[in-house]
Design an enzyme around this catalytic site. Structure first.
Site, PDB file in Angstrom:
ATOM      1  N   CYS A   4      -5.000   8.529   9.081  1.00  0.00           N
ATOM      2  CA  CYS A   4      -3.574   8.199   8.926  1.00  0.00           C
ATOM      3  C   CYS A   4      -3.022   7.793  10.296  1.00  0.00           C
ATOM      4  O   CYS A   4      -3.058   8.586  11.244  1.00  0.00           O
ATOM      5  CB  CYS A   4      -2.790   9.386   8.372  1.00  0.00           C
ATOM      6  SG  CYS A   4      -0.999   9.129   8.442  1.00  0.00           S
ATOM      7  N   ASP A  31       9.685   0.998  16.303  1.00  0.00           N
ATOM      8  CA  ASP A  31       8.780   0.242  15.439  1.00  0.00           C
ATOM      9  C   ASP A  31       8.130  -0.888  16.250  1.00  0.00           C
ATOM     10  O   ASP A  31       8.768  -1.549  17.071  1.00  0.00           O
ATOM     11  CB  ASP A  31       9.551  -0.339  14.242  1.00  0.00           C
ATOM     12  CG  ASP A  31       8.627  -0.773  13.129  1.00  0.00           C
ATOM     13  OD1 ASP A  31       8.638  -0.133  12.060  1.00  0.00           O
ATOM     14  OD2 ASP A  31       7.878  -1.765  13.321  1.00  0.00           O
ATOM     15  N   HIS A  47       2.031  15.819   7.175  1.00  0.00           N
ATOM     16  CA  HIS A  47       1.645  14.626   6.412  1.00  0.00           C
ATOM     17  C   HIS A  47       2.109  14.758   4.961  1.00  0.00           C
ATOM     18  O   HIS A  47       1.616  15.597   4.209  1.00  0.00           O
ATOM     19  CB  HIS A  47       0.126  14.406   6.451  1.00  0.00           C
ATOM     20  CG  HIS A  47      -0.281  13.169   5.706  1.00  0.00           C
ATOM     21  ND1 HIS A  47      -0.468  11.945   6.316  1.00  0.00           N
ATOM     22  CD2 HIS A  47      -0.499  12.957   4.388  1.00  0.00           C
ATOM     23  CE1 HIS A  47      -0.782  11.042   5.410  1.00  0.00           C
ATOM     24  NE2 HIS A  47      -0.817  11.629   4.225  1.00  0.00           N
ATOM     25  N   THR A  95       3.751   0.375   3.600  1.00  0.00           N
ATOM     26  CA  THR A  95       2.417   0.008   4.098  1.00  0.00           C
ATOM     27  C   THR A  95       1.703   1.180   4.759  1.00  0.00           C
ATOM     28  O   THR A  95       0.479   1.173   4.851  1.00  0.00           O
ATOM     29  CB  THR A  95       2.509  -1.156   5.110  1.00  0.00           C
ATOM     30  OG1 THR A  95       3.369  -0.771   6.182  1.00  0.00           O
ATOM     31  CG2 THR A  95       3.031  -2.425   4.453  1.00  0.00           C
ATOM     32  N   HIS A  98       2.324   7.644   5.075  1.00  0.00           N
ATOM     33  CA  HIS A  98       2.821   8.896   5.677  1.00  0.00           C
ATOM     34  C   HIS A  98       4.332   8.685   5.694  1.00  0.00           C
ATOM     35  O   HIS A  98       4.820   7.765   6.367  1.00  0.00           O
ATOM     36  CB  HIS A  98       2.240   9.078   7.081  1.00  0.00           C
ATOM     37  CG  HIS A  98       2.688  10.319   7.799  1.00  0.00           C
ATOM     38  ND1 HIS A  98       1.807  11.146   8.470  1.00  0.00           N
ATOM     39  CD2 HIS A  98       3.927  10.856   7.990  1.00  0.00           C
ATOM     40  CE1 HIS A  98       2.479  12.145   9.038  1.00  0.00           C
ATOM     41  NE2 HIS A  98       3.781  11.989   8.749  1.00  0.00           N
ATOM     42  N   HIS A 100       8.098   8.016   6.065  1.00  0.00           N
ATOM     43  CA  HIS A 100       8.851   7.696   7.280  1.00  0.00           C
ATOM     44  C   HIS A 100      10.150   7.024   6.886  1.00  0.00           C
ATOM     45  O   HIS A 100      10.259   6.405   5.830  1.00  0.00           O
ATOM     46  CB  HIS A 100       8.038   6.772   8.196  1.00  0.00           C
ATOM     47  CG  HIS A 100       7.507   5.554   7.515  1.00  0.00           C
ATOM     48  ND1 HIS A 100       6.357   5.586   6.740  1.00  0.00           N
ATOM     49  CD2 HIS A 100       7.976   4.286   7.440  1.00  0.00           C
ATOM     50  CE1 HIS A 100       6.135   4.381   6.241  1.00  0.00           C
ATOM     51  NE2 HIS A 100       7.106   3.579   6.637  1.00  0.00           N
TER      52      HIS A 100
HETATM   53  P1  AMP Z   1       6.562   0.607   5.779  1.00  0.00           P
HETATM   54  O1  AMP Z   1       6.323  -0.849   5.464  1.00  0.00           O
HETATM   55  O2  AMP Z   1       7.880   1.128   5.260  1.00  0.00           O
HETATM   56  O3  AMP Z   1       5.388   1.465   5.370  1.00  0.00           O
HETATM   57  O4  AMP Z   1       6.722   0.676   7.355  1.00  0.00           O
HETATM   58  C1  AMP Z   1       5.655   0.830   8.236  1.00  0.00           C
HETATM   59  C2  AMP Z   1       6.187   0.442   9.583  1.00  0.00           C
HETATM   60  O5  AMP Z   1       5.312   0.954  10.562  1.00  0.00           O
HETATM   61  C3  AMP Z   1       6.272  -1.068   9.821  1.00  0.00           C
HETATM   62  O6  AMP Z   1       7.628  -1.420  10.105  1.00  0.00           O
HETATM   63  C4  AMP Z   1       5.349  -1.307  11.016  1.00  0.00           C
HETATM   64  O7  AMP Z   1       5.853  -2.289  11.885  1.00  0.00           O
HETATM   65  C5  AMP Z   1       5.310   0.061  11.656  1.00  0.00           C
HETATM   66  N1  AMP Z   1       4.119   0.364  12.443  1.00  0.00           N
HETATM   67  C6  AMP Z   1       2.817   0.299  12.043  1.00  0.00           C
HETATM   68  N2  AMP Z   1       1.993   0.685  13.034  1.00  0.00           N
HETATM   69  C7  AMP Z   1       2.796   1.035  14.082  1.00  0.00           C
HETATM   70  C8  AMP Z   1       2.552   1.517  15.399  1.00  0.00           C
HETATM   71  N3  AMP Z   1       1.310   1.735  15.858  1.00  0.00           N
HETATM   72  N4  AMP Z   1       3.615   1.735  16.217  1.00  0.00           N
HETATM   73  C9  AMP Z   1       4.872   1.525  15.771  1.00  0.00           C
HETATM   74  N5  AMP Z   1       5.168   1.079  14.527  1.00  0.00           N
HETATM   75  C10 AMP Z   1       4.141   0.836  13.706  1.00  0.00           C
HETATM   76 ZN    ZN Z   2      -0.207  11.233   8.226  1.00  0.00          ZN
END
Ligand code: AMP
Ligand code: ZN
Length: 114
Positions: A4, A31, A47, A95, A98, A100
């Site tokens: 994850c 982000d 988680h 995407t 976990h 958020h």
């Molecule tokens: P969601 O589409 O709601 O699942 O949002 C996932 C978010 O995580 C997206 O806006 C990505 O840009 C962000 N994201 C993915 N990997 C990272 C990372 N390593 N650091 C910061 N943001 C991330």
């Molecule tokens: Zn997690």
């Protein structure tokens, strides 16, 4: 949880560009692909895959995230307003599995969202 990306960020295995907040329950960071001048992800350290896994036991934690969100919004001077967004499931565009919350601010947002 193994594999994850957000658990790896919380444990420090994957570094973040800018950490915004951390305590024993919650981690918040900018982000990677910002959709607004302020785009912060607020993540419980525990988680939980998505809102469908919310129960009596962990609902308090999600309430606490809203308190953290309002404090970060104040710190970022988002007096004019902001959005706190949770995408749950593939149809909503989740995407990372976990849970958020996206704290978005610094611009005008349209309604309904895309
Ligand atoms: P969601 O589409 O709601 O699942 O949002 C996932 C978010 O995580 C997206 O806006 C990505 O840009 C962000 N994201 C993915 N990997 C990272 C990372 N390593 N650091 C910061 N943001 C991330
Ligand atoms: Zn997690």
């Amino acid at each position: 949880m193994k594999d994850c990306i957000f658990c790896k960020i919380i444990s420090g295995e994957i570094p973040v560009k800018n950490k915004v907040f951390e305590d024993d329950k919650v981690f918040a960071f900018e982000d990677l692909n910002p959709q607004a001048p302020v785009h912060i992800l607020i993540v419980p350290k525990k988680h939980i895959a998505c809102l469908n896994e919310v129960n009596q036991e962990n609902s308090e934690l999600l309430g606490y995230i809203q308190l953290v969100a309002s404090q970060i919004a104040k710190q970022k001077n988002l007096e004019g307003g902001y959005r706190l967004v949770n995408n749950c499931g593939a149809d909503a565009g989740q995407t990372v599995l976990h849970i958020h919350y996206h704290l978005l601010g610094g611009r005008i947002f349209a309604w309904p969202p895309g």
